[in-house]
Design a protein around this motif. Structure first.
Motif, PDB file in Angstrom:
ATOM      1  N   ASN A  98       0.808  -1.241  -0.037  1.00  0.00           N
ATOM      2  CA  ASN A  98       0.041   0.121  -0.071  1.00  0.00           C
ATOM      3  C   ASN A  98       0.805   1.365   0.059  1.00  0.00           C
ATOM      4  OD1 ASN A  98      -3.340  -0.548   0.125  1.00  0.00           O
ATOM      5  ND2 ASN A  98      -2.030  -2.135   1.807  1.00  0.00           N
TER       6      ASN A  98
ATOM      7  N   ALA B 264      -6.678   0.077   4.661  1.00  0.00           N
ATOM      8  CA  ALA B 264      -5.823  -0.454   3.756  1.00  0.00           C
ATOM      9  C   ALA B 264      -6.272  -1.803   3.288  1.00  0.00           C
ATOM     10  CB  ALA B 264      -4.609  -0.242   3.779  1.00  0.00           C
TER      11      ALA B 264
ATOM     12  N   ARG C 150      -5.635   0.928  -1.365  1.00  0.00           N
ATOM     13  CA  ARG C 150      -5.547  -0.285  -2.016  1.00  0.00           C
ATOM     14  C   ARG C 150      -4.405  -0.376  -3.171  1.00  0.00           C
ATOM     15  NH1 ARG C 150     -11.516   0.014  -5.154  1.00  0.00           N
ATOM     16  NH2 ARG C 150     -10.764   1.507  -6.637  1.00  0.00           N
TER      17      ARG C 150
END
Length: 324
Positions: free
Chosen positions: A20, A167, A195
């Motif tokens: 991420n 995330a 993402r």
């Protein structure tokens, strides 16, 4: 070794989480991370770089594992994740109601074994009745059941912690249904969703390199005899709590034993079976860092917290004593 280049040992799931950071340059801890892959379904509180608290994990089949098994059962083959994702677009996600399992002991834990069995029972029922089934409908209904559970628990974790960033990580994070559903629920609640690009969700060297970068900056290098450990799990950051060292003395330690650290790790329930993985996590992590001479004393409690006292003893060599 011959080149003198230092070695960094990276935990696989930490690599997925770190993916991420590659595409979301502004992402900083703390945040919630939903990790869904072939072998893991985790809800992780990322408190800092390299500091994690796992508040939910799978009790049986992981999400990706369930995708693979159901895909094989309906004739799609392996890998199941992308194939079910593709076929689901042609099906009705509300055609068949499959169960959404809840784990009584921990509302953040996952269980997909029952869902997998429900799909297999549905297929067997159709076969016994001589009825056909719609492959796309089965795939879409199954995928919706998995996505509903993953998204619901992620939302609960965000609400409980108050964090405004979630995330997504792991191979299942590439699933279009999951990405869409999580984004919609985050938008409703004013939560930022991060993402990775789908190509960075599956296992890749970039995610490992990203995590290794932060570890190298912190001087967190591994010994040259490091080997792969498939049982290694994420553990919490170690904290120096000398004021608590006294509570761990008095059970089988030599008088020269000095309590160096107290580690606090949350686990799923108050059973010894659930404590054992935490113990081995800590042992493995210390061995990873080349610290071979230590004793570990375990102190359980009723609040689902495992407290571990780490002792350095001159009279203990290359062995670990775990007292539960």
């Amino acid at each position: 070794f011959a080149t003198g280049i230092p070695l960094v040992g990276v935990h696989h799931i930490e690599g997925h989480i770190s993916a991420n950071f590659i595409e979301n340059k502004e992402l900083e801890p703390p945040f919630i991370c939903l990790v869904a892959s072939g072998g893991h379904s985790h809800l992780v509180v990322v408190k800092d770089y390299g500091e994690y608290e796992i508040i939910g994990r799978t009790r049986d089949d992981a999400a990706g594992e369930a995708f693979d098994k159901v895909a094989r059962a309906i004739g799609l083959g392996y890998p199941g994740g992308p194939k079910i994702d593709k076929v689901s677009k042609e099906g009705n996600p509300d055609a068949i109601h499959f169960p959404r399992a809840a784990v009584a002991e921990n509302e953040y834990d996952f269980s997909f074994s029952g869902l997998k069995s429900a799909v297999l029972n549905y297929l067997n029922g159709c076969q016994m009745k001589g009825e056909s089934y719609n492959q796309a409908d089965v795939a879409a209904s199954f995928q919706k059941a998995v996505v509903d559970v993953l998204v619901e628990k992620a939302m609960k974790a965000a609400e409980a912690t108050g964090y405004k960033t979630i995330a997504l990580a792991g191979g299942v994070a590439a699933n279009s249904g999951l990405r869409k559903a999580l984004k919609e629920e985050c938008d409703k609640r004013g939560i930022r969703m991060c993402r990775p690009d789908p190509v960075l969700c599956t296992d890749n060297g970039a995610m490992i390199g990203c995590r290794a970068y932060y570890m190298a900056k912190a001087g967190d290098f591994a010994p040259m005899n490091l080997n792969a450990d498939p049982r290694l799990h994420i553990v919490g950051k170690y904290t120096e709590l000398d004021s608590l060292s006294g509570i761990f003395h008095g059970i089988g330690f030599h008088e020269d034993a000095v309590c160096q650290q107290v580690i606090t790790v949350k686990y799923g329930s108050d059973t010894v079976q659930d404590m054992i993985p935490c113990i081995f996590d800590i042992i493995a992590d210390f061995r990873l860092k080349g610290k071979h001479s230590l004793c570990i004393q375990i102190s359980g409690s009723g609040d689902q917290v495992l407290r571990v006292g780490v002792f350095r003893c001159q009279h203990v060599s290359d062995q670990v004593a775990a007292i539960v």
